[in-house]
Design a protein around this motif. Structure first.
Motif, short mmCIF file in Angstrom:
data_model
loop_
_atom_site.label_atom_id
_atom_site.label_comp_id
_atom_site.label_asym_id
_atom_site.label_seq_id
_atom_site.Cartn_x
_atom_site.Cartn_y
_atom_site.Cartn_z
N MET A 161 32.59 41.01 32.68
CA MET A 161 33.77 40.31 33.16
C MET A 161 34.42 41.06 34.33
O MET A 161 34.89 40.45 35.28
CB MET A 161 34.79 40.13 32.04
CG MET A 161 34.29 39.29 30.88
SD MET A 161 33.81 37.64 31.37
CE MET A 161 35.33 36.75 31.15
N THR A 165 34.86 39.71 38.06
CA THR A 165 36.20 39.73 38.66
C THR A 165 36.16 40.42 40.02
O THR A 165 36.86 40.01 40.95
CB THR A 165 37.18 40.46 37.74
OG1 THR A 165 37.09 39.89 36.45
CG2 THR A 165 38.59 40.34 38.23
N PHE A 201 34.65 32.02 33.82
CA PHE A 201 35.81 32.55 33.09
C PHE A 201 36.37 31.50 32.14
O PHE A 201 36.73 31.81 31.01
CB PHE A 201 36.91 32.98 34.07
CG PHE A 201 36.62 34.28 34.76
CD1 PHE A 201 35.55 35.06 34.36
CD2 PHE A 201 37.41 34.73 35.79
CE1 PHE A 201 35.27 36.26 34.99
CE2 PHE A 201 37.15 35.93 36.43
CZ PHE A 201 36.08 36.69 36.03
N ASN A 211 43.65 35.73 32.03
CA ASN A 211 42.84 35.38 30.87
C ASN A 211 43.32 35.96 29.54
O ASN A 211 43.12 35.34 28.50
CB ASN A 211 41.41 35.82 31.11
CG ASN A 211 40.93 35.39 32.48
OD1 ASN A 211 41.24 36.04 33.47
ND2 ASN A 211 40.21 34.30 32.54
#
Lengths: 469, 277
Positions: A161, A165, A201, A211
């Motif tokens: 993640m 990002t 996402f 998130n």
């Protein structure tokens, strides 16, 4: 310009603690009180003739003017105010004014549980939510002493993640940077590619931004079925899109004319100003916390630290492009590991820390899985108690302080947390890389043209949500 | 390595800042070409152990907690209301500190001998959760900071800002300033400096002279905690408006907020809700 406003109604006469009681006025948090102008000169500005102003300026025999660029300006990367002293078209002094997006996130976090804090810090730098969440959770885990007990799968998901990002943030940096220079196609391509990541996402966390996915002890939930295949497809598409961006940018003579040699900041300047991230790496120093102080198992991944030696906006842009390829390499390695660790836990085993909730998509789009509800309501009273206690009260963290740093897309993102043994952070401070790097504005811009200021600021890639917090 | 002629004028104070070797991050292959290293490079590390005589290894009490469940509002009918638990932060640590921390402490002690002396400048050393915190007496902060930055065996050339913490319960040391340091030269070694000052005299010397990048960080800490960093070039508010009263991150400053009505119920502001901390 008179500021007298005698009709202002102050309806809250109660004074608050922490304030100087000698301060005048009834509303301590209101704007400055009227009495300030007592005895001072009051200027009244009325309509005038532009020609008079010009004559006045000419009479002074000075070309020097001070221009406020922003805070509402499409090219200043958000609500950034640049105070420029100009001599003709040359910037003789540049200062950055910030604070327009200060929302008191750090203070607010002191009034929520440790887990709820994730929901707040994810909103700081809204382009790099995973980095804030991970830095915050790593520091909490250090305080709890459970760093070694984080399941492998949780760390793999965190790394994946974070790297997605990073690509996301760099794409926006290039896209908005390009747009500010007038290259609209760069922006459309950048945002089109970013959309693919946001879709990933959304599939994994349920949200496109902000998130709140990384939690103390692991991550909120496992990746859904089919996510690995989906991300594999997206990585391939991103490679194609990045190729398109490269073809647009890398050897573009217009872009090179605008960026080569602009926003120059050498290694001495970077170290003196504490600048990290792509700006530091554009001076040739291969400083990357993922290599030099690995966390979340970064030492087990195969990737390169991208450096260049031009110290200018062009090299920072190229570094960002190359870093995205490296990030995609890491994401692919993560996908292999995700397949290997299928079915393993994504949350620390400790039942006193891990939120028991197992989320699933319900009729309202989100909710608890029926299996989990059946378990806590039907078979395990302890699970129900833990669920209730952890969600309403939170867990306690032993007193002390910790500092955890991650290599965010913009540089070193540090999180300093202090606990007093309670269920809430006693203090949570974020060292946002944008906040620090924005100090380099003056060093990069002074002596250059006004148009170069835009390029220099874009090459720092500040996000005001993170700067002002 | 770097072009001095292009240095902007306001970087002057950082001009002499050491710059890490581009080739490597590790200490093993580092070359000491810095002229400053000649006089102090004789230190071999290890061998002598510096103990702080006055350091108190007792934990520091910053407050106390009453009752069993953390609830502070309403009546406590649990029967545990009389329970008092002190809130203790870790005290000074005994040797060895572990890892590179012993070496850092030894080198720092040797380097400070010429000046104020380790015992006078450093109040205590706390190693907790694998992180080392050096509590520096505020009047010695500039010299300690310069030593940490310039000594070839220390080389903490980056200061990652300053974070304030307000402990209203710690009489005479209410305000803390915490400086996380980073040494790129020695492979991302980390060290933390902590400086305290009383609420009544909130002054700490500025380290902007040593680490110019701390400029905005100190302004933020002044803005949020009211710690005055003496010697800062322009200590003004940075996040709050210039005329804002009070310093918002202090513990005696209220969070603020208004109750929210929703479907007939009223949700109080966050600082007035039931809490269990």
């Amino acid at each position: 310009m008179t500021t007298h406003d005698q009709d202002t109604v102050h309806d809250d006469p109660a004074t608050s603690p922490g304030l100087d009681p000698s301060l005048p006025g009834n509303d301590p948090y209101g704007a400055s009180v009227d009495d300030d102008t007592e005895g001072a000169r009051v200027f009244t500005v009325s309509g005038g003739d532009w020609n008079d102003l010009v004559d006045e300026a000419t009479a002074l025999h000075e070309e020097r003017i001070v221009v406020n660029m922003g805070p509402q300006h499409p090219s200043t990367h958000g609500v950034l105010r640049l105070i420029l002293e100009l001599d003709g078209e040359t910037v003789t002094e540049a200062r950055a004014g910030i604070g327009y997006l200060h929302t008191g996130i750090e203070k607010n976090m002191e009034f929520r549980t440790w887990t709820q804090g994730v929901t707040f810090c994810t909103r700081m730098d809204y382009l790099t939510p995973m980095f804030q969440e991970t830095a915050y959770c790593l520091s909490i885990e250090k305080l709890l002493g459970i760093t070694d007990r984080i399941p492998e799968r949780a760390s793999v998901i965190r790394v994946m993640m974070m790297e997605l990002t990073r690509v996301n943030s760099h794409l926006v940096a290039l896209g908005t940077g390009g747009m500010e220079m007038g290259a609209t196609t760069v922006m459309t391509v950048g945002f089109r590619e970013r959309e693919r990541i946001l879709r990933v996402f959304e599939a994994i966390t349920g949200l496109r931004m902000n998130n709140a996915y990384v939690r103390p002890g692991g991550v909120a939930q496992d990746v859904p079925h089919g996510a690995v295949a989906m991300i594999r497809g997206v990585v391939g598409e991103l490679r194609t899109g990045l190729g398109e961006l490269e073809a647009l940018l890398n050897e573009n003579p217009l872009l090179k004319g605008r960026t080569v040699g602009v926003g120059y900041l050498d290694l001495t300047g970077c170290i003196a100003l504490g600048v990290t991230g792509p700006v530091l790496r554009s001076t040739g120093l291969p400083h990357d916390l993922r290599k030099s102080a690995p966390y979340c198992g970064y030492e087990t991944y195969d990737f390169e630290v991208v450096t260049r030696t031009g110290c200018d906006a062009y090299d920072r842009l190229r570094i960002r492009i190359d870093e995205m390829y490296e990030s995609l390499k890491i994401v692919e390695q993560c996908l292999d590991r995700l397949q290997r660790t299928e079915g393993q836990p994504v949350m620390v085993e400790d039942k006193k820390i891990a939120w028991p909730a197992q989320l699933a998509i319900g009729g309202d789009g989100q909710g608890n899985s029926l299996d989990h509800i059946r378990e806590i309501m039907g078979t395990s009273m302890e699970a129900l108690i833990h669920h209730f206690k952890l969600v309403t009260e939170g867990f306690r963290v032993p007193p002390g302080q910790a500092y955890a740093a991650v290599e965010s897309a913009k540089g070193e993102l540090g999180c300093h947390t202090v606990s007093d043994g309670g269920t809430r952070p006693y203090r949570a401070h974020f060292r946002d890389p944008s906040f620090n790097n924005l100090q380099a504005t003056a060093a990069m811009c002074e002596g250059s043209q006004v148009a170069d200021v835009i390029v220099a600021v874009a090459s720092i890639d500040p996000v005001m949500g993170g700067v002002d917090r | 390595m770097s072009d001095e002629s292009t240095d902007p004028k306001h970087l002057d104070s950082g001009e002499g800042a050491p710059v890490p070797d581009k080739e490597t991050d590790s200490a093993a292959t580092r070359t000491d070409d810095d002229p400053r290293s000649s006089d102090a490079a004789q230190h071999t590390g290890g061998g002598r152990v510096v103990e702080l005589a006055g350091a108190d290894s007792e934990p520091v009490q910053i407050g106390e907690r009453r009752g069993m469940f953390g609830a502070t509002r309403g009546q406590d009918t649990s029967g545990y209301g009389g329970l008092v638990t002190p809130t203790l932060l870790p005290g000074a640590s005994p040797r060895p500190y572990g890892g590179y921390y012993d070496e850092v402490a030894d080198v720092l002690a040797t380097a400070l001998e010429e000046g104020a002396g380790f015992g006078a400048a450093v109040e205590k050393v706390v190693v907790d959760r694998g992180e080392m915190t050096v509590f520096v007496r505020r009047e010695h902060l500039p010299s300690v900071a310069r030593t940490l930055r310039d000594h070839p065996s220390l080389r903490f050339e980056m200061c990652m800002g300053v974070s304030g913490v307000h402990y209203p319960g710690e009489a005479g040391r209410e305000l803390h300033a915490v400086y996380p340091l980073l040494s790129i030269t020695h492979g991302s070694r980390r060290l933390r400096l902590e400086v305290t000052c009383p609420d009544a005299d909130p002054h700490i010397p500025s380290v902007v002279e040593v680490w110019p990048g701390n400029d905005w960080h100190e302004r933020e800490t002044w803005d949020m905690f009211g710690i005055e960093f003496d010697g800062h070039p322009a200590l003004t508010r940075i996040l709050m408006p210039d005329d804002w009263p009070g310093h918002p991150q202090r513990k005696d400053y209220p969070l603020g907020g208004i109750p929210v009505e929703y479907k007939g119920g009223t949700v109080p502001p966050p600082d007035q809700r039931r809490a269990y901390s």
